[in-house]
Design an enzyme around this catalytic site. Structure first.
Site, short mmCIF file in Angstrom:
data_model
loop_
_atom_site.label_atom_id
_atom_site.label_comp_id
_atom_site.label_asym_id
_atom_site.label_seq_id
_atom_site.Cartn_x
_atom_site.Cartn_y
_atom_site.Cartn_z
CG HIS A 66 -3.74 75.94 45.38
ND1 HIS A 66 -4.30 75.98 44.26
CD2 HIS A 66 -2.77 77.01 45.36
CE1 HIS A 66 -3.66 76.54 43.35
NE2 HIS A 66 -2.58 77.23 43.98
CD GLU A 67 -0.36 78.61 47.84
OE1 GLU A 67 0.56 78.50 47.44
OE2 GLU A 67 -1.28 79.58 47.15
CG HIS A 93 2.34 75.73 44.75
ND1 HIS A 93 2.28 75.40 43.29
CD2 HIS A 93 0.99 76.61 44.53
CE1 HIS A 93 1.43 76.45 42.56
NE2 HIS A 93 0.91 76.88 43.44
CG HIS A 132 5.56 70.64 41.74
ND1 HIS A 132 5.13 71.45 40.72
CD2 HIS A 132 6.36 69.85 40.83
CE1 HIS A 132 5.44 70.99 39.42
NE2 HIS A 132 6.20 69.90 39.70
#
Length: 658
Positions: free
Chosen positions: A445-446, A449, A452
């Site tokens: 999940h991290e 980011h 991104h």
């Protein structure tokens, strides 16, 4: 200080701060110098005798304040990840001054007048110009002198209160650890976990920042589980006073700016746009989630043979999973060694999807000895950015997991991104670091980011990577979770740390089946937190909170989110997202993003799964554009249609039985 430690060594193509040279005494003079520099840059923009253009106004604003940005990023990094007493004191002193400086820019009448005269035909420039105009209006640029003076007072006090709230949570989390000198109290934890928390014959089990503590799933002694749970939910009672004051001030500020309440102020420039839209989406989930919670509670009570309490829920969830699915999560941990998860799992999936590669750079020091650094290269072999991983929990680090930039990507400033991921894994005294599946999923999940930020390809730092609406920012990270169990990825990293044997296929099947149980609880505790945040920030201007201690109960009861067995994921006194972060009236954003995530997962599955073609499309349409385009248009362009609720409801099992 002969060299500015907030700048990178000149031979590197990255502006990585020289953390080894930074001392606490550097911050105050560096901040003051940087503020003066920024104000001078803004004054020069305002004083420019040439007619206002995009280049001499907006682009110059994007170039301004870079030194101050570096200083504040370094301080914020240390405040979150290595907050010594000295760093916390610096934060306490500089937080209100930073808020005052922000007001000095956003409430500069000459600057605002100049921005209003700018016109441009370039779509990317026009989008950024509109962002600036929204920023200035929401900051009070159109208010009268007296109203702006009051706004400055509000912003300063809110900054002070937010800092105090965060410091109280860190201290309370440390002080509220479960302490015992009887090792039998820890029955259920494995020996490595016990060894990691032993201190001279005393065992100190620290809290994470969530209500439910991971150890509740393992501890066999019911009384010990109750002690741990109550330590968690009773943390930082002094923060209730701060929460009331912050909510009251935010409501007053919203009224000054022409909004009915802080929630309306917050969502006006998010993808949700209106409070009605947020409340409608949350309401769609509460009833079905509660229905599933009640079914799950019945199953847990049957497994336990008695009525259960909140501190029993995680323990008997694991018992039900063992009974129904023949699944014991502890059996998985030997297959999830931290290094392999990151390099052979998280990085491998990114390489397959986007063609990027990773080379560790042990010569590049982070801010703590636990931090590891990798240089990231693009598909053509060119430098793309740096990735820093800080995996371990420590007393000076706040709880949870998060990503932030040390350096924002920008073509205008010729900057490559430097991105940090923080996790909070217990560091073993010796031997390998073995993860739970939840921790594996969090790592994926991290890194979503991080992608991104790393794959951002925009001109202006204001709209890089994760500089998107709060209710959109979680979308790419949630999509990235799907690759954790994707067969081609899982087989590459899930190998026994001693034998190298791959994780058995039947164990993965049982894991997948077991994760379908407890979706009601997971959804409901999140919704309760989102609705609690929402209730704090629907306070009307001038409204008083007569009984703060009962606000949480009354607020949740009013929206059907009060349940005797499921408290909010974060209670008010340790809800850092809301009172010491950027999520005030915005915690709903996780479920808003999940709608987009669930649709995108279905798109990948329908279009070949883990392929470069699919990855390149997601990169082009979503990741690379950051906040430089309308986010919902970007999603629609990627999917080929408007997103809907169906895939999310199906994923959570909320489309059945209600």
């Amino acid at each position: 200080m002969t060299q500015n430690p907030f700048l990178s060594p000149s031979e590197l193509p990255y502006e990585l701060p020289d953390f080894s040279a930074i001392r606490e005494e550097h911050f105050l003079p560096a901040f003051e110098k940087a503020v003066a520099e920024h104000l001078a840059e803004v004054d020069a923009i305002v004083a420019n005798p040439e007619p206002a253009t995009f280049d001499n106004t907006i682009a110059e604003l994007e170039r301004s304040g870079r030194t101050l940005h570096r200083v504040e990023v370094v301080l914020n990094t240390l405040t979150g990840s290595d907050a010594t007493d000295g760093i916390q004191e610096i934060e306490r002193e500089l937080a209100p001054r930073s808020a005052q400086h922000s007001d000095a820019i956003l409430l500069n009448r000459g600057l605002w007048a100049r921005i209003q005269k700018v016109v441009t035909d370039d779509p990317e420039e026009a989008w950024l110009l509109e962002r600036y105009r929204i920023d200035f209006v929401k900051a009070g640029a159109d208010l009268g002198v007296d109203e702006q003076d009051r706004l400055r007072e509000l912003n300063t006090e809110l900054a002070e209160l937010s800092t105090e709230f965060g410091r109280n949570v860190v201290k309370a989390t440390q002080d509220s650890s479960l302490v015992t000198d009887d090792v039998t109290d820890l029955d259920g934890l494995d020996q490595a976990q016990i060894n990691a928390i032993e201190e001279d014959g005393t065992y100190v089990l620290p809290l994470l920042n969530t209500t439910v503590q991971p150890a509740l799933a393992q501890l066999t002694n019911r009384d010990v589980r109750k002690r741990l749970y109550e330590l968690s939910v009773q943390r930082a009672p002094e923060n209730l006073r701060i929460a009331v004051r912050m909510a009251t001030l935010r409501a007053e500020r919203a009224a000054l700016l022409g909004y009915t309440d802080h929630a309306a102020y917050t969502v006006a420039d998010q993808t949700a746009r209106t409070v009605d839209a947020v409340e409608e989406r949350l309401a769609q989930l509460v009833g079905p989630a509660r229905h599933n919670v009640d079914k799950e509670a019945q199953a847990l009570a049957e497994q336990a043979g008695h009525d259960i309490e909140p501190w029993d829920w995680p323990f008997y969830t694991e018992q039900v999973r063992k009974a129904r699915f023949d699944f014991d999560e502890s059996v998985l941990r030997p297959y999830f060694e931290l290094g392999r998860v990151i390099e052979d799992g998280v990085f491998h999936a990114a390489s397959l999807l986007y063609g990027i590669t990773f080379v560790e750079r042990p010569d590049l020091q982070g801010y703590h000895a636990d931090v590891r650094t990798w240089e990231v290269f693009d598909r053509d072999g060119s430098p793309l950015g740096l990735f820093l991983l800080d995996p371990y929990a420590r007393p000076t680090k706040r709880g949870g997991a998060w990503m932030h930039n040390l350096v924002d990507q920008s073509f205008l400033l010729d900057q490559l991104p430097v991105v940090v991921n923080n996790l909070n894994i217990t560091k073993p005294l010796s031997g390998p670091t073995l993860l739970t599946y939840d921790e594996v999923e969090t790592a994926f999940h991290e890194f979503g980011h991080a992608l991104h930020g790393l794959l951002s390809a925009v001109r202006f730092p204001r709209v890089e990577g994760t500089s998107v609406p709060r209710d959109f920012v979680e979308f790419p990270s949630q999509v990235n979770e799907m690759w954790a169990l994707w067969p081609e990825v899982l087989s590459h990293y899930a190998k026994h740390h001693k034998t190298g044997e791959p994780v058995p296929a039947d164990l993965v099947e049982r894991l997948t089946a077991a994760t379908t149980f407890n979706q009601g609880f997971d959804t409901f505790e999140y919704l309760a937190a989102a609705l609690l945040d929402w209730s704090w920030h629907r306070l009307a201007p001038g409204e008083t909170v007569d009984d703060p201690s009962s606000l949480e109960t009354k607020a949740l009861e009013a929206v059907g989110a009060l349940h005797p067995l499921v408290r909010p994921r974060y209670r008010s006194t340790y809800f850092q997202h809301v009172f010491n972060g950027g999520y005030s009236a915005g915690y709903y954003s996780y479920v808003w993003s999940q709608v987009l995530d669930a649709e995108s997962v279905e798109w990948f599955k329908a279009n070949g799964g883990l392929t470069r073609e699919g990855g390149d499309r997601f990169r082009e349409k979503i990741l690379s554009v950051g906040g430089s385009v309308d986010p919902m248009k970007a999603v629609t362009d990627f999917l080929g249609h408007e997103p809907g609720m169906g895939p999310l409801l199906a994923r959570k099992g909320l489309d059945q039985g209600h």
